[in-house]
Design a protein around this motif. Structure first.
Motif, PDB file in Angstrom:
ATOM      1  N   ASP A   1       0.129   4.748  -6.380  1.00  0.00           N
ATOM      2  CA  ASP A   1      -0.932   3.872  -6.876  1.00  0.00           C
ATOM      3  C   ASP A   1      -1.623   3.236  -5.664  1.00  0.00           C
ATOM      4  N   ALA A   2      -2.836   3.669  -5.368  1.00  0.00           N
ATOM      5  CA  ALA A   2      -3.529   3.220  -4.155  1.00  0.00           C
ATOM      6  C   ALA A   2      -3.751   1.713  -4.148  1.00  0.00           C
ATOM      7  N   ASP A   3      -4.107   1.137  -5.291  1.00  0.00           N
ATOM      8  CA  ASP A   3      -4.352  -0.310  -5.345  1.00  0.00           C
ATOM      9  C   ASP A   3      -3.073  -1.103  -5.096  1.00  0.00           C
ATOM     10  N   LEU A   4      -1.983  -0.682  -5.732  1.00  0.00           N
ATOM     11  CA  LEU A   4      -0.710  -1.355  -5.515  1.00  0.00           C
ATOM     12  C   LEU A   4      -0.278  -1.182  -4.065  1.00  0.00           C
ATOM     13  N   GLY A   5      -0.460   0.013  -3.529  1.00  0.00           N
ATOM     14  CA  GLY A   5      -0.093   0.258  -2.142  1.00  0.00           C
ATOM     15  C   GLY A   5      -0.829  -0.662  -1.184  1.00  0.00           C
ATOM     16  N   ALA A   6      -2.112  -0.885  -1.434  1.00  0.00           N
ATOM     17  CA  ALA A   6      -2.894  -1.766  -0.568  1.00  0.00           C
ATOM     18  C   ALA A   6      -2.396  -3.209  -0.656  1.00  0.00           C
TER      19      ALA A   6
END
Length: 318
Positions: free
Chosen positions: A150-155
């Motif tokens: 999950d790119a948003d969670l990763g950020a």
């Protein structure tokens, strides 16, 4: 945001220290000895020396640590499933960051795969890469990989868990990151054994290079991106682990090569080697160094015979 670290081994303690030192409220859960740590303001058993910052609290109450907004699961790979299953109600609704490296025996899953089976609805990520606990806790510069699909969670996790001395690089290739972190331990055992047996630096360089080829073959067979293994979680971790006696897996290999008794400490590369060899056979992936490590660990082949077998393999293009 508050952070809970479940597992007070050297690495979990180091992460708790560096995050609390950067001002994050951190609760460190230990199965035993939490009261002594809280009083002494250090983990004298697992990571003696570095003091606990004011923002770090040690506790023996898992529920207290699990109440944090983000949880770092810093238990050995082979214990991750039991931790998740035994505390599913507490862990299933907040971001979980697996901080262990390896492949689970039986299932041949990595840490993200185990969490996906046990806690399918929990947001999850993997933290891996070249690092020694003592360096992190001392505030020495360290770079790690944070893998999250999950790119948003990763950020968000990247921003929350990075500090002035701990730099996180983000990837969505969870498979590649966790395989790099697990497989390099197997190659570290092989390199340690070669050095312990007096086979020389050139033999170690060959094992590292061909071992890296093995890591890439398995990762690509499982759908990982080749570039991931060329980064911190693959090549970077391989270099550190295969060249320093700060690595438990390398020290274990050294003891094998010298014919001495290994220290009583967690060596993730041993069960990982067995699990990976089994999966490689099923997939038809060639992993001769991993197979040789397993043969030596199981007592089916002496170290010298294993090295001779590797050298006698058919000549081929690189």
């Amino acid at each position: 945001m508050s952070v809970g670290v479940l597992g007070a081994g050297a690495f979990g303690t180091a992460l708790a220290i560096v995050l609390a030192g950067a001002g994050r409220p951190v609760t460190l859960w230990a199965r035993e000895g939490a009261a002594a740590m809280q009083t002494a303001r250090e983990n004298a058993r697992r990571l003696p020396g570095p003091p606990f910052p004011e923002a770090l609290t040690a506790t023996g109450d898992l529920a207290e640590a699990a109440a944090a907004e983000t949880l770092l699961l810093a238990v050995p790979m082979q214990r991750l499933r039991a931790l998740a299953e035994g505390n599913a109600a507490r862990l299933g609704d907040r971001p979980l960051v697996a901080c262990c490296k390896g492949v689970e025996l039986g299932t041949t899953l990595g840490p993200a795969g185990v969490l996906a089976e046990v806690l399918p609805d929990a947001p999850r990520a993997v933290l891996t890469g070249p690092s020694f606990a003592a360096d992190i806790a001392a505030g020495l510069p360290t770079a790690l990989t944070l893998a999250c699909a999950d790119a948003d969670l990763g950020a968000r996790l990247q921003a929350q868990l990075s500090t002035p001395t701990l730099r996180l690089y983000r990837t969505e290739d969870v498979t590649g990151a966790e395989l790099g972190g697990g497989l390099k331990n197997v190659i570290a055992i092989a390199c340690g054994a070669a050095m312990g047996a007096g086979l020389g630096e050139s033999a170690r360089a060959a094992l590292m290079t061909r071992g890296f080829a093995e890591m890439n073959r398995m990762a690509q067979a499982l759908g990982a991106e080749p570039t991931t293994l060329a980064g911190l979680s693959g090549f970077g971790d391989l270099v550190l682990t295969c060249t320093s006696e700060g690595s438990r897996n390398y020290r274990f290999g050294l003891a094998l090569g010298r014919g001495t008794e290994a220290a009583a400490e967690t060596v993730e590369g041993a069960p990982t080697a067995r699990a990976v060899a089994e999966r490689a056979r099923r997939l038809g992936v060639e992993m001769p160094i991993t197979e040789a490590v397993v043969a030596v660990l199981d007592g089916r082949m002496a170290l010298r015979a294993a090295m001779d077998a590797l050298l006698a393999r058919p000549l081929r293009e690189e």
